[in-house]
Design a protein around this motif. Structure first.
Motif, PDB file in Angstrom:
ATOM      1  N   VAL A  33       0.785  -1.032   0.073  1.00  0.00           N
ATOM      2  CA  VAL A  33      -0.126  -0.236   0.044  1.00  0.00           C
ATOM      3  C   VAL A  33       0.797   1.189   0.135  1.00  0.00           C
ATOM      4  CG1 VAL A  33      -1.810   1.399   1.421  1.00  0.00           C
ATOM      5  CG2 VAL A  33      -1.775  -1.161   1.340  1.00  0.00           C
ATOM      6  N   THR A  34       0.755   1.768  -1.136  1.00  0.00           N
ATOM      7  CA  THR A  34       1.688   3.158  -1.093  1.00  0.00           C
ATOM      8  C   THR A  34       0.806   4.231  -1.274  1.00  0.00           C
ATOM      9  OG1 THR A  34       1.611   3.159  -3.786  1.00  0.00           O
ATOM     10  CG2 THR A  34       3.352   1.910  -2.627  1.00  0.00           C
ATOM     11  N   HIS A  35       1.321   5.592  -1.194  1.00  0.00           N
ATOM     12  CA  HIS A  35       0.461   6.727  -1.157  1.00  0.00           C
ATOM     13  C   HIS A  35      -0.155   6.696  -2.638  1.00  0.00           C
ATOM     14  CE1 HIS A  35      -0.518  11.072  -0.824  1.00  0.00           C
ATOM     15  NE2 HIS A  35      -0.090  11.229  -2.104  1.00  0.00           N
ATOM     16  N   GLU A  36       0.726   6.422  -3.704  1.00  0.00           N
ATOM     17  CA  GLU A  36       0.130   6.237  -5.249  1.00  0.00           C
ATOM     18  C   GLU A  36      -1.036   5.485  -5.401  1.00  0.00           C
ATOM     19  OE1 GLU A  36       3.497   6.028  -4.489  1.00  0.00           O
ATOM     20  OE2 GLU A  36       3.945   8.213  -4.930  1.00  0.00           O
ATOM     21  N   LEU A  37      -1.121   4.365  -4.618  1.00  0.00           N
ATOM     22  CA  LEU A  37      -2.257   3.264  -4.572  1.00  0.00           C
ATOM     23  C   LEU A  37      -3.280   3.931  -4.249  1.00  0.00           C
ATOM     24  CD1 LEU A  37      -3.338   0.666  -5.687  1.00  0.00           C
ATOM     25  CD2 LEU A  37      -2.201  -0.325  -3.420  1.00  0.00           C
ATOM     26  N   ILE A  38      -3.261   4.179  -2.867  1.00  0.00           N
ATOM     27  CA  ILE A  38      -4.379   4.956  -2.098  1.00  0.00           C
ATOM     28  C   ILE A  38      -5.010   6.159  -2.950  1.00  0.00           C
ATOM     29  CG2 ILE A  38      -4.981   6.244  -0.378  1.00  0.00           C
ATOM     30  CD1 ILE A  38      -4.851   3.353   0.267  1.00  0.00           C
ATOM     31  N   GLU A  39      -4.149   7.082  -3.476  1.00  0.00           N
ATOM     32  CA  GLU A  39      -4.661   8.319  -4.385  1.00  0.00           C
ATOM     33  C   GLU A  39      -5.384   7.769  -5.741  1.00  0.00           C
ATOM     34  OE1 GLU A  39      -4.847  11.190  -3.876  1.00  0.00           O
ATOM     35  OE2 GLU A  39      -4.025  10.810  -1.986  1.00  0.00           O
ATOM     36  N   SER A  40      -4.647   6.538  -6.234  1.00  0.00           N
ATOM     37  CA  SER A  40      -5.547   5.964  -7.416  1.00  0.00           C
ATOM     38  C   SER A  40      -6.795   5.496  -6.970  1.00  0.00           C
ATOM     39  CB  SER A  40      -4.522   4.791  -7.893  1.00  0.00           C
ATOM     40  OG  SER A  40      -5.013   4.017  -8.882  1.00  0.00           O
ATOM     41  N   ILE A  41      -7.025   4.745  -5.949  1.00  0.00           N
ATOM     42  CA  ILE A  41      -8.177   4.060  -5.545  1.00  0.00           C
ATOM     43  C   ILE A  41      -9.353   5.435  -5.286  1.00  0.00           C
ATOM     44  CG2 ILE A  41      -9.651   2.933  -3.676  1.00  0.00           C
ATOM     45  CD1 ILE A  41      -7.120   1.160  -3.640  1.00  0.00           C
ATOM     46  N   LEU A  42      -8.840   6.302  -4.521  1.00  0.00           N
ATOM     47  CA  LEU A  42      -9.667   7.482  -3.926  1.00  0.00           C
ATOM     48  C   LEU A  42      -9.993   8.210  -5.240  1.00  0.00           C
ATOM     49  CD1 LEU A  42      -7.753   8.704  -0.771  1.00  0.00           C
ATOM     50  CD2 LEU A  42      -9.843   7.607  -1.076  1.00  0.00           C
ATOM     51  N   SER A  43      -8.958   8.633  -6.147  1.00  0.00           N
ATOM     52  CA  SER A  43      -9.568   9.304  -7.408  1.00  0.00           C
ATOM     53  C   SER A  43     -10.558   8.636  -8.235  1.00  0.00           C
ATOM     54  CB  SER A  43      -7.909   9.564  -8.052  1.00  0.00           C
ATOM     55  OG  SER A  43      -8.376  10.063  -9.356  1.00  0.00           O
ATOM     56  N   GLU A  44     -10.311   7.394  -8.352  1.00  0.00           N
ATOM     57  CA  GLU A  44     -11.298   6.695  -9.208  1.00  0.00           C
ATOM     58  C   GLU A  44     -12.405   6.684  -8.560  1.00  0.00           C
ATOM     59  OE1 GLU A  44     -12.121   1.978 -10.373  1.00  0.00           O
ATOM     60  OE2 GLU A  44     -10.053   2.710 -10.119  1.00  0.00           O
ATOM     61  N   SER A  45     -12.604   6.398  -7.038  1.00  0.00           N
ATOM     62  CA  SER A  45     -13.854   6.473  -6.350  1.00  0.00           C
ATOM     63  C   SER A  45     -14.382   7.763  -6.315  1.00  0.00           C
ATOM     64  CB  SER A  45     -13.759   6.199  -4.879  1.00  0.00           C
ATOM     65  OG  SER A  45     -13.220   4.963  -4.779  1.00  0.00           O
ATOM     66  N   ARG A  46     -13.726   8.949  -6.272  1.00  0.00           N
ATOM     67  CA  ARG A  46     -14.292  10.386  -6.466  1.00  0.00           C
ATOM     68  C   ARG A  46     -14.854  10.828  -7.573  1.00  0.00           C
ATOM     69  NH1 ARG A  46      -9.629  12.191  -2.368  1.00  0.00           N
ATOM     70  NH2 ARG A  46     -10.514  11.461  -0.529  1.00  0.00           N
ATOM     71  N   SER A  47     -14.534  10.169  -8.690  1.00  0.00           N
ATOM     72  CA  SER A  47     -14.781  10.696  -9.935  1.00  0.00           C
ATOM     73  C   SER A  47     -16.188   9.657 -10.376  1.00  0.00           C
ATOM     74  CB  SER A  47     -13.657  10.512 -11.209  1.00  0.00           C
ATOM     75  OG  SER A  47     -13.602   9.041 -11.178  1.00  0.00           O
ATOM     76  N   ARG A  48     -16.019   8.701  -9.806  1.00  0.00           N
ATOM     77  CA  ARG A  48     -17.231   7.476 -10.457  1.00  0.00           C
ATOM     78  C   ARG A  48     -18.269   7.780  -9.255  1.00  0.00           C
ATOM     79  NH1 ARG A  48     -16.257   1.078 -10.621  1.00  0.00           N
ATOM     80  NH2 ARG A  48     -18.293   0.719 -11.345  1.00  0.00           N
ATOM     81  N   ASN A  49     -18.282   7.816  -8.022  1.00  0.00           N
ATOM     82  CA  ASN A  49     -19.353   7.425  -6.962  1.00  0.00           C
ATOM     83  C   ASN A  49     -20.376   8.438  -7.120  1.00  0.00           C
ATOM     84  OD1 ASN A  49     -18.007   5.165  -6.266  1.00  0.00           O
ATOM     85  ND2 ASN A  49     -17.379   6.223  -4.413  1.00  0.00           N
ATOM     86  N   PRO A  50     -20.205   9.692  -7.646  1.00  0.00           N
ATOM     87  CA  PRO A  50     -21.266  10.794  -7.407  1.00  0.00           C
ATOM     88  C   PRO A  50     -22.309  10.354  -8.398  1.00  0.00           C
ATOM     89  CG  PRO A  50     -19.086  11.833  -7.178  1.00  0.00           C
ATOM     90  CD  PRO A  50     -18.960  10.546  -7.605  1.00  0.00           C
ATOM     91  N   ALA A  51     -22.134  10.105  -9.602  1.00  0.00           N
ATOM     92  CA  ALA A  51     -22.943   9.578 -10.518  1.00  0.00           C
ATOM     93  C   ALA A  51     -23.880   8.153 -10.332  1.00  0.00           C
ATOM     94  CB  ALA A  51     -22.360   9.184 -11.873  1.00  0.00           C
ATOM     95  N   LEU A  52     -23.046   7.383  -9.339  1.00  0.00           N
ATOM     96  CA  LEU A  52     -23.799   6.126  -9.089  1.00  0.00           C
ATOM     97  C   LEU A  52     -24.620   6.473  -7.510  1.00  0.00           C
ATOM     98  CD1 LEU A  52     -20.780   3.918  -9.478  1.00  0.00           C
ATOM     99  CD2 LEU A  52     -22.823   4.315 -11.043  1.00  0.00           C
TER     100      LEU A  52
END
Length: 141
Positions: free
Chosen positions: A15-34
């Motif tokens: 678990v790296t900072h980059e991995l967490i940022e990738s997961i969060l970025s994907e979630s934050r861009s996708r979740n509102p529409a869902l």
């Protein structure tokens, strides 16, 4: 109908900072529409995440997570129908448990580390409630 799903998983890779940022970025861009809100907690190689939204959207996302190569040992800890969201303010909030006082973790488990596999789902929910109450959840737009 709204539901809340709490699950845990183990990281398939470091678990790296980059991995967490990738997961969060994907979630934050996708979740509102869902219509999905929630938080992601992580510590060492453990993830614990709450997803809130419609039964269909949350179940579909959870099924995708179980197939995601970044996760292994994905386990539902708690699942409930809800009248209102607890995490409505976060498209995906985050908690780095390495920055939390270990005594808070010890309050809900045998050891001062995040191990949702060793405690009840209700204990994990109580921990999350306390993280909300202590303003330990971080969210960036």
């Amino acid at each position: 109908m709204l539901i809340r799903l709490l699950y845990a998983s183990r990281a398939a890779e470091a678990v790296t900072h980059e991995l967490i940022e990738s997961i969060l970025s994907e979630s934050r861009s996708r979740n509102p529409a869902l219509g999905i809100t929630g938080i992601l907690c992580y510590g060492a190689d453990i993830y614990m995440q709450v997803l809130e939204g419609s039964r269909e959207a949350v179940n579909k996302l959870y099924n995708e997570i179980t197939c995601d190569a970044r996760h292994r040992d994905v386990t539902v800890l708690h699942y409930e129908e809800i009248c209102e969201r607890r995490f409505a303010g976060w498209t995906m909030g985050q908690v780095n448990l390495a920055k939390i006082n270990p005594s808070l973790l010890l309050k809900y488990s045998e050891r001062p580390v995040l191990d949702p596999y060793a405690v009840s789902g209700l204990a994990s929910v109580a921990l999350l409630e306390e993280l909300i109450a202590t303003a330990s959840i971080v969210c960036r737009p």
